[in-house]
Write an enzyme that holds these catalytic residues in place. Structure first.
Site, PDB file in Angstrom:
ATOM      1  N   HIS A  66      -7.055  -0.492   3.977  1.00 37.48           N
ATOM      2  CA  HIS A  66      -6.198  -1.635   4.266  1.00 37.48           C
ATOM      3  C   HIS A  66      -6.641  -2.292   5.572  1.00 37.48           C
ATOM      4  O   HIS A  66      -6.901  -1.606   6.559  1.00 37.48           O
ATOM      5  CB  HIS A  66      -4.737  -1.192   4.412  1.00 37.48           C
ATOM      6  CG  HIS A  66      -4.225  -0.395   3.262  1.00 37.48           C
ATOM      7  ND1 HIS A  66      -3.308   0.621   3.402  1.00 37.48           N
ATOM      8  CD2 HIS A  66      -4.511  -0.450   1.924  1.00 37.48           C
ATOM      9  CE1 HIS A  66      -3.035   1.149   2.221  1.00 37.48           C
ATOM     10  NE2 HIS A  66      -3.749   0.519   1.305  1.00 37.48           N
ATOM     11  N   TYR A 129      -0.036   6.459  14.849  1.00 43.16           N
ATOM     12  CA  TYR A 129      -0.733   5.241  15.267  1.00 43.16           C
ATOM     13  C   TYR A 129       0.239   4.261  15.916  1.00 43.16           C
ATOM     14  O   TYR A 129       1.373   4.097  15.486  1.00 43.16           O
ATOM     15  CB  TYR A 129      -1.498   4.591  14.122  1.00 43.16           C
ATOM     16  CG  TYR A 129      -0.756   4.352  12.828  1.00 43.16           C
ATOM     17  CD1 TYR A 129      -0.263   3.095  12.510  1.00 43.16           C
ATOM     18  CD2 TYR A 129      -0.587   5.384  11.913  1.00 43.16           C
ATOM     19  CE1 TYR A 129       0.393   2.862  11.313  1.00 43.16           C
ATOM     20  CE2 TYR A 129       0.064   5.168  10.710  1.00 43.16           C
ATOM     21  CZ  TYR A 129       0.550   3.899  10.422  1.00 43.16           C
ATOM     22  OH  TYR A 129       1.203   3.676   9.235  1.00 43.16           O
TER      23      TYR A 129
END
EC number: 1.1.1.133
Length: 463
Positions: A66, A129
């Site tokens: 992605h 993240y």
């Protein structure tokens, strides 16, 4: 234990960090994000706003590829993953691939538009993240098939044995991917009806102009209710510039509201919404005792207008991403000193003009061009002097240039002192700095070339 270090990769902007991991019998500890140390190594100060955790119950769980429209910093909390990245941005490196095994001692900075994928190498793997934009429903971005033959990713666990979502199994091949192209920044110009605001809209195609009637900078409620969610850059070209009127009781309130309180509210909004804030200031923040005023000189305003502008300057610097452009003697569309002198020359008038105030002109077109330049090149944030270049002149010198260009004699302009000119005034007169010349060194170091004021003046008169 490894030292904190960063290395570049075949994908521009994709950085791999070695992280020190401090361990003992209890386990380990690491700094997953340390702004000061990491930015010193070249990691962008990307301003994370959201922290995410991806837990993978079984070895072989594979996510991606992605290319989200935000930057992210990825590291592992427990277990290990195989990370693979494919550059899906428009450009020469489209399709470039990088892969790295990530454990607790590794982090990877992923620029927006770079496709990223992660395969868990152990049961119970979790990676974290940080991202610098909020996820929201309906957002779309490029994706790539995990088994794309051009990317040719060497997965440690064959994809036939991996756990993959149905959505990721349907991702297109590289030749079918529309390259990621970042949207141009969304720019709002406040004070769009003013002489600088009008030319800013011409210099920044796509910028949205907002007049005071549409958004009153002095209204906290109006500022709070405005939709800032899709704005990247706000340029404040709104101000109360009636210098002498600012010395009256009503003018004082208006000056402080527009020039100080309003910019302070914008700075707070810039912090809240992660905006770049561009603000125009003035030579009036100085007392005029220095021959040339640079950005490091402390403010020392003489009058109310200068005091309100100085307060606005200081407030704006609260925004992490700010440009303050200090200008002097602005000339743009509509009524201004140069157009007034040209009219007097045509009408046969021989004026008395102040000759003990010295500085440089600033043309609205140049101010708009400088703003566009700073934004386009990503210049360092901070304060910049922004005027024309060339030998400083007095107001009387400029008037004489206008008269000569209009076919009149320079001798038709009589130079007088500020004291003589204002003697017997029936309304309050603001004190002016005697020397208004601003240093251009910092601005020109960014690659901007300021026009000579005499040449700029001649061109303005021709037009």
């Amino acid at each position: 234990m490894a030292e904190l270090a960063a290395r570049t990769t075949a994908i521009p902007g994709l950085l791999v960090l070695a992280l020190p991991v401090h361990g003992d019998a209890r386990g380990w500890f690491k700094e997953a994000w340390q702004r000061e140390k990491m930015t010193a190594l070249g990691l962008p100060d990307f301003g994370p706003v959201q922290s995410n955790i991806s837990y993978n119950a079984s070895r072989g769980a594979t996510r991606g590829i992605h290319a989200e429209p935000w930057d992210k910093l990825v590291t592992v909390a427990t277990g290990s993953v195989f990370g693979a990245w494919v550059d899906l941005r428009k450009g020469e490196t489209f399709g470039a691939t990088v892969s790295v095994e990530i454990g607790p001692d590794t982090a990877v900075f992923v620029p927006r538009g770079v496709g990223n994928s992660y395969q868990a190498l152990e049961d119970g793997t979790a990676y974290t993240y940080l991202v610098n934009d909020h996820w929201r429903p309906g957002i779309t971005y490029p994706a790539l098939a995990l088994d794309d033959p051009d990317a040719a990713i060497d997965w440690p666990i064959p994809l036939t044995e991996a756990e993959i979502s149905a959505k990721d199994q349907a991702n297109p091949r590289l030749g079918e991917v529309t390259p990621f192209a970042a949207d141009p920044p969304s720019i709002v110009v406040l004070g769009a009806g003013g002489q600088v605001g009008q030319v800013l809209l011409r210099a920044l195609p796509g910028a949205k102009g907002v007049t005071r009637a549409e958004l009153d900078l002095t209204s906290p409620q109006a500022l709070a209710e405005y939709d800032w969610s899709s704005v990247d850059v706000v340029i404040n070209a709104a101000a109360m510039t009636a210098v002498d009127a600012a010395e009256t009781p009503q003018g004082r309130r208006e000056a402080w509201a527009a020039n100080a309180t309003g910019p302070a509210a914008l700075a707070a909004l810039a912090v809240e919404h992660d905006l770049t804030l561009v603000h125009f200031s003035s030579d009036y923040v100085f007392d005029g005792t220095a021959e040339v005023h640079d950005e490091g000189e402390g403010v020392a305003p003489l009058g109310v207008y200068g005091q309100s502008k100085a307060a606005g300057d200081l407030a704006v610097t609260v925004a992490p991403r700010h440009y303050v452009l200090r200008t002097s003697w602005v000339i743009g569309e509509g009524g201004n000193f140069v157009s007034t002198m040209a009219r007097l020359a045509r009408e046969g008038v021989s004026p008395r003009v102040v000759d003990d105030q010295v500085g440089r002109l600033s043309f609205a077109d140049d101010l708009a061009g400088a703003v566009a330049h700073l934004l386009n090149v990503g210049a360092p944030y901070g304060v910049y002097g922004c005027t024309c270049s060339g030998e400083p002149m007095s107001w009387a010198d400029i008037a004489r240039e206008v008269f000569v260009a209009s076919g009149r004699s320079a001798d038709d302009v009589t130079g007088v002192s500020t004291a003589e000119y204002t003697a017997g005034a029936s309304t309050p007169v603001s004190p002016r700095p005697a020397r208004s010349t601003l240093s251009l060194e910092r601005l020109e170091a960014t690659g901007w070339q300021a026009r000579d004021q005499r040449e700029a003046l001649a061109a303005y008169l021709r037009d």
